[in-house]
Structures are given as C-alpha cells and as structure tokens.
Motif scaffolding. Structure first.
Motif, PDB file in Angstrom:
ATOM      1  N   HIS A 199       1.764   3.806  -2.592  1.00  0.00           N
ATOM      2  CA  HIS A 199       1.437   3.204  -3.677  1.00  0.00           C
ATOM      3  C   HIS A 199      -0.003   3.310  -3.803  1.00  0.00           C
ATOM      4  O   HIS A 199      -0.817   2.964  -5.212  1.00  0.00           O
ATOM      5  N   PHE A 200      -0.891   3.565  -3.223  1.00  0.00           N
ATOM      6  CA  PHE A 200      -2.365   3.975  -4.053  1.00  0.00           C
ATOM      7  C   PHE A 200      -3.015   5.160  -4.044  1.00  0.00           C
ATOM      8  O   PHE A 200      -3.626   5.912  -4.536  1.00  0.00           O
ATOM      9  N   ILE A 203       0.221   1.790   2.307  1.00  0.00           N
ATOM     10  CA  ILE A 203      -1.392   1.957   1.190  1.00  0.00           C
ATOM     11  C   ILE A 203      -1.020   3.012   0.471  1.00  0.00           C
ATOM     12  O   ILE A 203      -1.407   3.808  -0.912  1.00  0.00           O
ATOM     13  N   TYR A 204      -0.743   4.165   1.572  1.00  0.00           N
ATOM     14  CA  TYR A 204      -0.601   5.838   1.029  1.00  0.00           C
ATOM     15  C   TYR A 204       0.321   5.872  -0.120  1.00  0.00           C
ATOM     16  O   TYR A 204       0.304   6.294  -1.253  1.00  0.00           O
TER      17      TYR A 204
END
Length: 223
Positions: free
Chosen positions: A216-217, A213-214
């Motif tokens: 990619h976002f 998550i970190y």
C-alpha cells in the motif's frame, strides 16, 4: 523462467514452509495425533471411518477436509490468480491465516476439535495462495510433490538432460524449511505444548502485515 523468481518469493516460501512444518508437528503431537497441513492421511482416515461405519470419526475427518477446502476457497476468492505476482492481496490472506492460528491455539490446548478445523483452514489458505511462478510449483504445506519434483530433476540430470539447478534449490529450500519447522514445533511442544502454534501465528501475521504495508505504501501504483 525460474531464474525470474524474486528474492522475496524465496524468503516468503521458506518462512511459510517453516510455519507449516511447525503446525503439522503440533497436529501430530496434540490430542488427536493427526496431520493438519495436507489431506492424504486425513482422506485415508475418512475412508477407514466409512469402512467401519464410525459416524463420529466420519464427521471429524470430513470436517477437517471441508475446513481445508474452505480455506483454499477463501484464498482463491481473495487472491483470484494462481500465478505468483507482487502486488496481489497476499497480506490479507496471511493475516487471516494468522488470526485462525491464534484462535486455534487455545482450542487445541483444551482438546477441542474446532481448533484443528481452524488450523486446517489456515493451511488451506496458505497452500492455495500460490501455485506456480514461471513453471516452478510452490507448495508450502506438504512435501510429496516437492520430493517428487526433486527426484524427477535428479533423474533427468543423471540421464544427461539439462535441468536448471535453481529448480532443485526450490525443492531443497521448501523441504528443509518444512523439516526445520517440524523440529521447532516438536521442541516447542515439549515446553509449551500447543502454545507453540503462536510462533507460526505470529510469523504469518508479521509477514502479512509487512507485505500489506509494502503493497500500500511502497509498491509503485500502476499508471
């Protein structure tokens, strides 16, 4: 320099060593009573099986080694680089490790060798994920190299040579986290047996998902 080692690498290294210690404790306490996170003892048992001409044991130990190597190969294929660097596909590797451990748990509980092979592959994945960062070796599934480095650094200090204290801290972090994980695994095994593997399975899954998550976002994209 070792002082460039980011905080996330310290935390991640400690958590992964904790998970490995727990996995290895289960390997020793389960039906086969064997190491899972490293291959020194496994290779010794393979040699003993060869000496005794025990075909079934030979196949088992060879399968354990092959599983570890296959896991390391998969990690090398996914991550591609040996040097630790934020932005690489560590989340994918950790997620696969988590799935392998979840799959291994019921199989080991049912005394199936396949479960040990899956756990060994998971450890190969983890150990190959990172080799070095700024000259500091980061191995999280076995401690021979860690204790060797620790002894070497302490000996150099006694001789009056300058050794970065953080190198010693890295060794102490990994060793203490691994031992803590082994303690956790042994205590958990007393109550839930092989199902204690669900702890490192969940831990690597959460860390892997969080990192993905970190990456990619939140992590800035290269321009």
């Amino acid at each position: 320099m070792i002082r460039q080692l980011p905080r996330w690498a310290w935390i991640g290294g400690g958590l992964l060593a904790l998970a490995a210690g727990c996995i290895n404790a289960v390997g020793y306490l389960c039906f086969r009573h064997q190491p899972v996170t490293h291959l020194t003892g496994t290779s010794t048992m393979l040699g003993i099986a060869l000496a005794h001409g025990d075909r079934m044991e030979l196949l088992h130990w060879a399968g354990t080694i092959a599983s570890f190597v296959l896991g390391a190969m998969l990690s090398g294929f996914i991550v591609q680089q040996r040097t630790l660097q934020l932005g690489r596909r560590y989340g994918v590797v950790l997620t696969i490790e988590s799935l392998l451990l979840f799959a291994a748990t019921p199989l080991i509980h049912d005394a199936k060798d396949l479960g040990l092979y899956l756990a060994s592959a998971a450890c190969g994945l983890q150990n190959a994920m990172v080799s070095t960062y700024s000259g500091a070796t980061l191995r999280t599934t076995h401690l021979s190299g860690i204790f060797t480095d620790l002894g070497m650094y302490l000996g150099q200090r006694l001789h009056g040579e300058k050794v970065d204290t953080l190198r010693i801290h890295v060794c102490l972090l990994v060793a203490s986290a691994f031992i803590a994980g082994a303690t956790l695994g042994a205590l958990g095994f007393t109550y839930v047996q092989e199902r204690v593997l669900l702890i490192p399975a969940a831990l690597t899954g959460v860390v892997g998902l969080g990192y993905a998550i970190y990456r990619h976002f939140i992590l800035p994209r290269p321009t």
